[in-house]
Structure formats: structure tokens, C-alpha cells
Design an enzyme around this catalytic site. Structure first.
Site, PDB file in Angstrom:
ATOM      1  N   TRP A   1       0.882  -1.031   0.022  1.00 56.45           N
ATOM      2  CA  TRP A   1       0.195  -0.042   0.101  1.00 56.45           C
ATOM      3  C   TRP A   1       0.835   1.190   0.002  1.00 56.45           C
ATOM      4  O   TRP A   1       0.756   2.248  -0.964  1.00 56.45           O
ATOM      5  CB  TRP A   1      -1.101   0.000   1.158  1.00 56.45           C
ATOM      6  CG  TRP A   1      -1.876   1.138   1.378  1.00 56.45           C
ATOM      7  CD1 TRP A   1      -2.187   1.838   0.364  1.00 56.45           C
ATOM      8  CD2 TRP A   1      -2.546   1.304   2.360  1.00 56.45           C
ATOM      9  NE1 TRP A   1      -3.134   2.710   0.710  1.00 56.45           N
ATOM     10  CE2 TRP A   1      -3.617   2.626   2.099  1.00 56.45           C
ATOM     11  CE3 TRP A   1      -2.694   0.929   3.752  1.00 56.45           C
ATOM     12  CZ2 TRP A   1      -4.275   3.169   2.911  1.00 56.45           C
ATOM     13  CZ3 TRP A   1      -3.846   1.485   4.603  1.00 56.45           C
ATOM     14  CH2 TRP A   1      -4.435   2.677   4.304  1.00 56.45           C
TER      15      TRP A   1
ATOM     16  N   ASP B   1       1.386  -8.151  -1.446  1.00 59.84           N
ATOM     17  CA  ASP B   1       0.058  -7.830  -1.243  1.00 59.84           C
ATOM     18  C   ASP B   1      -0.088  -6.518  -1.848  1.00 59.84           C
ATOM     19  O   ASP B   1       0.614  -5.739  -1.379  1.00 59.84           O
ATOM     20  CB  ASP B   1      -0.715  -7.856   0.005  1.00 59.84           C
ATOM     21  CG  ASP B   1      -1.975  -7.346   0.147  1.00 59.84           C
ATOM     22  OD1 ASP B   1      -2.976  -8.384  -0.227  1.00 59.84           O
ATOM     23  OD2 ASP B   1      -2.124  -6.318   0.250  1.00 59.84           O
TER      24      ASP B   1
ATOM     25  N   TYR C   1      -4.288   1.254  -5.215  1.00 56.60           N
ATOM     26  CA  TYR C   1      -2.862   1.699  -4.243  1.00 56.60           C
ATOM     27  C   TYR C   1      -2.016   2.722  -5.530  1.00 56.60           C
ATOM     28  O   TYR C   1      -1.573   1.971  -6.288  1.00 56.60           O
ATOM     29  CB  TYR C   1      -1.997   0.784  -3.604  1.00 56.60           C
ATOM     30  CG  TYR C   1      -2.497  -0.177  -2.546  1.00 56.60           C
ATOM     31  CD1 TYR C   1      -3.776   0.249  -1.899  1.00 56.60           C
ATOM     32  CD2 TYR C   1      -2.077  -1.259  -2.232  1.00 56.60           C
ATOM     33  CE1 TYR C   1      -4.314  -0.216  -1.196  1.00 56.60           C
ATOM     34  CE2 TYR C   1      -2.413  -2.138  -1.212  1.00 56.60           C
ATOM     35  CZ  TYR C   1      -3.750  -1.590  -0.729  1.00 56.60           C
ATOM     36  OH  TYR C   1      -4.377  -2.245   0.587  1.00 56.60           O
TER      37      TYR C   1
ATOM     38  N   HIS D   1     -11.924  -6.188  -1.877  1.00 59.43           N
ATOM     39  CA  HIS D   1     -11.334  -4.917  -0.986  1.00 59.43           C
ATOM     40  C   HIS D   1     -12.400  -4.402  -0.080  1.00 59.43           C
ATOM     41  O   HIS D   1     -12.829  -3.513  -0.304  1.00 59.43           O
ATOM     42  CB  HIS D   1     -10.709  -4.089  -2.032  1.00 59.43           C
ATOM     43  CG  HIS D   1      -9.748  -3.477  -1.319  1.00 59.43           C
ATOM     44  ND1 HIS D   1      -8.785  -2.423  -2.124  1.00 59.43           N
ATOM     45  CD2 HIS D   1      -9.570  -3.297  -0.229  1.00 59.43           C
ATOM     46  CE1 HIS D   1      -8.089  -1.880  -1.326  1.00 59.43           C
ATOM     47  NE2 HIS D   1      -8.173  -2.406  -0.191  1.00 59.43           N
TER      48      HIS D   1
ATOM     49  N   SER E   1     -10.897  -9.445   1.825  1.00 62.94           N
ATOM     50  CA  SER E   1     -10.250  -8.593   2.563  1.00 62.94           C
ATOM     51  C   SER E   1     -11.505  -7.940   3.638  1.00 62.94           C
ATOM     52  O   SER E   1     -12.316  -7.270   2.876  1.00 62.94           O
ATOM     53  CB  SER E   1      -9.385  -7.360   2.215  1.00 62.94           C
ATOM     54  OG  SER E   1      -8.691  -6.604   3.077  1.00 62.94           O
TER      55      SER E   1
END
Length: 328
Positions: free
Chosen positions: A21, A52, A57, A122, A153
Site C-alpha cells: 500500500w 499484497d 494503491y 477489497h 479482505s
């Protein structure tokens, strides 16, 4: 590096992975692509094989950096990305075939690959977990060869428990750290029973558990630790694990005497997570090679004592649990 199974995938993933991220460049203050690439390479040098990321991002920049690194390495790497947060508004109805397919195809281009190793929804609205058709779309994307496996997630333990009712959910990514114990109490055993992999994010509570932050620490305007402390942009639990900054700093000072010689505070926090055998991998972020090395070497450190684990538990019960336990 230690390796652990990720659910039923057959993969052996590094106990310490790489959370990408921060290198996207849009939520953690200034970034430098050269440093970010060097951080990825250093992590891989030390045995990290699980990375990941997400399509949001840096609007895909993180995925593109990872594609560059994968072309330059010969080691087998498992790349997980996420889909869903490009929706505006971010609603359950947006998790439809057209949108999910478009998101996957965009990530395939960014990652310069024909198949996504692991696609994760997400942090979708809770309602999505009650829509079997969404998971049917993911099954179809697997059949089409666009994704190899899929997971979710989540923000809340209740969402994690709902997600693993679907037979082809291979992994759940969830916030778990010294300041967030609820997943171990209410989810880990169920995941283990169903052989679902557990990916731990926000392991350092957005840097609080690194021991490097202070009351006068300053955060850039594009750092979520500046603009999302009360959930202004996305779920509050993503920033400092939902813990009030001042209270978090006080709790960290109480933790310092528990850190064994030869460990940094950040490594202590990561090693605490690895004490839970159900965890497949932990994905701390790193913006430079030094951070990547500190994180990666946490897997090499000796286990924490029963006494230390108990004292961490007591601190959580006393200082942190009333603030976060019932919220997520």
C-alpha cells in the site's frame, strides 16, 4: 525465512510478506520509486515470496512497480491484489459481473500477467457477504483463467465468518495486532477448521507499534494518519488500528519493557502475531530497504515467552479492548 501454508492453495508463503500500500504513493506521504523497488528487492533477497497490493494503491502504481520487480527476479512470487474500492459510490450493487471483470482485466494489465494469483474483494460492504452471486462471478473468473484463487479482505470479524461459508474462498485478510485481539478469539479456529488462509494486515497499527512515533510526529497531507484518524476517508480501523493516537502512544510505552534484547519494537509486534499458528502471512509495509529488512528478519527471531504473551494480553484488556473490541 519461515514458510506457512496459505489455505488450500498448496502454496507455502513467507511468514512475513510485503504490504505494498505505502509504495503506491497516495496514502503514506512522499514515496520514491527507486527506494520502493529497492525495498521489494531486499525483501525478496531475504526470502519474502508473498506480496499484497490493490488496484487503488496509487491508482495502479503499486501493481505496476510489482510487475517491474517480478520481471527482474527468477524466484517464484505470489502476488495478491484486490478489487472493489474503485467503485464510486462504493456500494454492494457495484460488485457485479461487469465491474469485477473490468477491475480484474485492469489489474492483469498493470501486473503484466495472464492470471492473477490471488484476487481479494477489497473490504466490500457487509451486504456483499450475503450475495452468493458475487462469489459465483469470482468462480467464473477462475474458470476463465483470469484469477487462480480468490479471497476477501474484511474490516470486521463477522464479515470474515460470513465469507468462509463460501467453499472457494481461500483466504481472509484481516487486521490483527497487539491492539486488535478479537480475530484470534472469534475467527482463527473457524478459519483453521475450513483450511482458509489468514493474511494479517496493519500489523504495526500504522506505525504506532514500531515505537518510532511521538506526540509531535508530523504526517504529510496525503498520509492517512493525518486525514483518516476518525474515518473521514475510509474505515477508521485502518488508521492506528482504530486506537486513539494518544492512548496508543501510552500503551506502546508500557510495551517497551517487554521487548526482548536484540529485537526492535516493530519486530516484537510482528513476532507476537507469528505466535498464532493459524496466521499464514503478515504483510507489513516498507518504503525503503531498511524497513523491508527489519520486517523480514522478524521471522528469524525466537518465540516470545508465555509470560510476555500474558502481559501483552493484560495490557490489551486494560487499555485497548474497551476502545476497539466491539467495533470490529
Amino acid at each position: 525465512m519461515e514458510y506457512r501454508p496459505l489455505g488450500r492453495t498448496g502454496w507455502q508463503v513467507s511468514a512475513i510478506g510485503f504490504g505494498a500500500w505505502a509504495i503506491g504513493g497516495d496514502a503514506w506521504g512522499p514515496t520514491d520509486d527507486r527506494e520502493a523497488l529497492a525495498a521489494l528487492h531486499r525483501a525478496i533477497d531475504l526470502g519474502v515470496n508473498f506480496i499484497d497490493t490493490a488496484d487503488v494503491y496509487g491508482d495502479g502504481h503499486s501493481e505496476q512497480l510489482i510487475a517491474r520487480v517480478r520481471q527482474e527476479r527468477h524466484e517464484p512470487l505470489y502476488i495478491a491484489t484486490k478489487a472493489g474500492r474503485r467503485l464510486s459510490p462504493h456500494t454492494a450493487d457495484g460488485y457485479n459481473r461487469q465491474n469485477l471483470t473490468a477491475f480484474v482485466e485492469r489489474s492483469l494489465r498493470n501486473l503484466e500477467t495472464e492470471t492473477i494469483d490471488l484476487l481479494q474483494l477489497h473490504c466490500p460492504p457487509t451486504e456483499v457477504y450475503d450475495r452468493p452471486e458475487v462469489f459465483g462471478i469470482l468462480d467464473d473468473l477462475v474458470q476463465q483463467g483470469k484469477i487462480r484463487y480468490y479471497g476477501v479482505s474484511v474490516e470486521k470479524v463477522e464479515e470474515a465468518l460470513k465469507a468462509i461459508r463460501y467453499p472457494n474462498v481461500q483466504s481472509v485478510q484481516i487486521i490483527f495486532n497487539i491492539f486488535r485481539h478479537k480475530p484470534a478469539e472469534q475467527f482463527f479456529a473457524a478459519a483453521q477448521e475450513r483450511q482458509v488462509g489468514i493474511i494479517v494486515r496493519v500489523p504495526l497499527a500504522s506505525g504506532l507499534l514500531s515505537g518510532k512515533l511521538r506526540r509531535d510526529s508530523q504526517f504529510a497531507s496525503n498520509d492517512h494518519r493525518n486525514y483518516n484518524r476518525h474515518g473521514e476517508a475510509f474505515d477508521q480501523g485502518e488508521t492506528f488500528a482504530g486506537v486513539d493516537y494518544e492512548i496508543g502512544l501510552q500503551a506502546v510505552e508500557e510495551l517497551r519493557p517487554l521487548v526482548p534484547a536484540g529485537m526492535t519494537m516493530a519486530q516484537f509486534a510482528l513476532r507476537w502475531i507469528l505466535m498464532f499458528s493459524q496466521v499464514s502471512t503478515v504483510i507489513p509495509g516498507a518504503k525503503n530497504p531498511q524497513q523491508a529488512e527489519e520486517n523480514s528478519r522478524a521471522a528469524e527471531l525466537p518465540p516470545l515467552s508465555d509470560e510476555t504473551m500474558q502481559r501483552v494480553r493484560e495490557l490489551y484488556e486494560r487499555r485497548i479492548k474497551p476502545l476497539v473490541h466491539d467495533r470490529w
